[in-house]
Design an enzyme around this catalytic site. Sequence first.
Site, PDB file in Angstrom:
ATOM      1  N   ASP A  67       5.042  -2.364  11.747  1.00  0.00           N
ATOM      2  CA  ASP A  67       5.951  -3.353  11.167  1.00  0.00           C
ATOM      3  C   ASP A  67       7.358  -2.787  11.004  1.00  0.00           C
ATOM      4  O   ASP A  67       7.581  -1.584  11.148  1.00  0.00           O
ATOM      5  CB  ASP A  67       5.418  -3.849   9.807  1.00  0.00           C
ATOM      6  CG  ASP A  67       4.882  -2.725   8.921  1.00  0.00           C
ATOM      7  OD1 ASP A  67       5.275  -1.561   9.152  1.00  0.00           O
ATOM      8  OD2 ASP A  67       4.080  -3.003   8.015  1.00  0.00           O
ATOM      9  N   ASN A 137      -2.875  -4.628  -2.440  1.00  0.00           N
ATOM     10  CA  ASN A 137      -3.470  -5.975  -2.376  1.00  0.00           C
ATOM     11  C   ASN A 137      -4.315  -6.183  -1.119  1.00  0.00           C
ATOM     12  O   ASN A 137      -4.657  -7.313  -0.785  1.00  0.00           O
ATOM     13  CB  ASN A 137      -2.366  -7.043  -2.460  1.00  0.00           C
ATOM     14  CG  ASN A 137      -1.402  -6.968  -1.277  1.00  0.00           C
ATOM     15  OD1 ASN A 137      -1.571  -6.143  -0.381  1.00  0.00           O
ATOM     16  ND2 ASN A 137      -0.391  -7.818  -1.277  1.00  0.00           N
ATOM     17  N   HIS A 139      -3.413  -5.508   2.007  1.00  0.00           N
ATOM     18  CA  HIS A 139      -2.715  -5.838   3.261  1.00  0.00           C
ATOM     19  C   HIS A 139      -2.804  -4.688   4.256  1.00  0.00           C
ATOM     20  O   HIS A 139      -2.953  -3.535   3.884  1.00  0.00           O
ATOM     21  CB  HIS A 139      -1.265  -6.285   3.015  1.00  0.00           C
ATOM     22  CG  HIS A 139      -0.275  -5.235   2.640  1.00  0.00           C
ATOM     23  ND1 HIS A 139       0.810  -5.498   1.833  1.00  0.00           N
ATOM     24  CD2 HIS A 139      -0.153  -3.920   2.961  1.00  0.00           C
ATOM     25  CE1 HIS A 139       1.543  -4.406   1.692  1.00  0.00           C
ATOM     26  NE2 HIS A 139       0.973  -3.435   2.358  1.00  0.00           N
ATOM     27  N   GLU A 144      -0.092 -10.025   4.587  1.00  0.00           N
ATOM     28  CA  GLU A 144      -0.395 -10.207   3.175  1.00  0.00           C
ATOM     29  C   GLU A 144      -1.635 -11.094   3.006  1.00  0.00           C
ATOM     30  O   GLU A 144      -2.025 -11.797   3.936  1.00  0.00           O
ATOM     31  CB  GLU A 144       0.805 -10.867   2.481  1.00  0.00           C
ATOM     32  CG  GLU A 144       2.107 -10.054   2.544  1.00  0.00           C
ATOM     33  CD  GLU A 144       2.108  -8.844   1.612  1.00  0.00           C
ATOM     34  OE1 GLU A 144       1.048  -8.266   1.327  1.00  0.00           O
ATOM     35  OE2 GLU A 144       3.226  -8.469   1.171  1.00  0.00           O
TER      36      GLU A 144
HETATM   37  C1  GLP Z   1       3.577  -0.806   3.158  1.00  0.00           C
HETATM   38  C2  GLP Z   1       3.321  -0.859   4.685  1.00  0.00           C
HETATM   39  C3  GLP Z   1       1.865  -0.665   5.020  1.00  0.00           C
HETATM   40  C4  GLP Z   1       1.308   0.473   4.196  1.00  0.00           C
HETATM   41  C5  GLP Z   1       1.290   0.104   2.746  1.00  0.00           C
HETATM   42  C6  GLP Z   1       0.826   1.229   1.824  1.00  0.00           C
HETATM   43  O1  GLP Z   1       3.961  -1.982   2.578  1.00  0.00           O
HETATM   44  N1  GLP Z   1       3.791  -2.027   5.339  1.00  0.00           N
HETATM   45  O2  GLP Z   1       1.737  -0.404   6.407  1.00  0.00           O
HETATM   46  O3  GLP Z   1      -0.042   0.739   4.571  1.00  0.00           O
HETATM   47  O4  GLP Z   1       2.527  -0.400   2.315  1.00  0.00           O
HETATM   48  O5  GLP Z   1       1.836   2.157   1.621  1.00  0.00           O
HETATM   49  P1  GLP Z   1       1.645   3.507   0.819  1.00  0.00           P
HETATM   50  O6  GLP Z   1       0.970   4.441   1.777  1.00  0.00           O
HETATM   51  O7  GLP Z   1       3.034   3.945   0.499  1.00  0.00           O
HETATM   52  O8  GLP Z   1       0.823   3.208  -0.349  1.00  0.00           O
END
Ligand code: GLP
Length: 267
Positions: A67, A137, A139, A144
């Site tokens: 993304d 959540n 995702h 989402e």
């Molecule tokens: C972000 C990304 C995800 C990622 C998630 C968890 O929003 N778009 O790809 O897996 O959050 O991030 P973190 O590893 O910082 O908890």
Amino acid sequence: MEVVILKTAEDVAATAAGLVAKLLGHTPAAVLGLATGSTQLALYQQLVEKHQNSGLSFAKASSFNLDEYLGVAAENPQSYRSFMDREFFDHIDIDKQSTFLPYCAENENPRLVGPRYEQQIRDAGGIDLQVMGIGVNGHIGFNEPSSSLSSRTRVKTLTQQTLKDNSRLFSRDEFQPKLAITMGIATIMDARGVLLLATGESKAEAVSQMVEGPVSAMCPASVLQLHERVTVLLDEAAASDLKNRDYYDWTYQQNESLKSRFGVFHD
Ligand code: GLP
């Protein structure tokens, strides 16, 4: 789903790095699916270390990130392009021309980015291994809760929860994007293999929904139950809500013993 519970976040990163290195060992031109997020940082450090000290090469590999924020220039330090360059690509021998994110240029129609990205992935022959994290959540990428399980790369609006979770990464007066372009759930499901990393207690509930809950758009990661080659690497804290924990440990031991008797069992 192969669920592997390791002691610490460092063990998770080291095991993940070992699997990526193994893939590049037999498929130097592998197409990697990559992710941002703090969970991935330790993995990138391990891979950089393997590149610098053990000759691991990414020269023939290519990559597609899950993304990218919409409305954030690539040069902005908050863009996922900047994150990937800073944390990983600038320290390895990958050809930057072969690293892709679903980026929307300033005057471009964001609706055109998704189909183009899907085509680029197809042209590369598809993703061999999609590495990723999970949101609090549930995702994956920025899909989402309530995202279509058949979705393709497109614009998504971030939830308030995600904005809150990620607000720690933005200073007070800095613009925090509320829109992103993300691979869809069907795009992720097309990857030939998936490696999902989760660490820390804040992920425990999402992990239990993903592994043991129903397949539901309300926990997008749960769709991975329908993928035939998924490895989930967890530290103790992220695994703390799992009910079937003993079985995952038992299976892991059996797989390890099969590996020692017959060589690689699970690839
Ligand atoms: C972000 C990304 C995800 C990622 C998630 C968890 O929003 N778009 O790809 O897996 O959050 O991030 P973190 O590893 O910082 O908890």
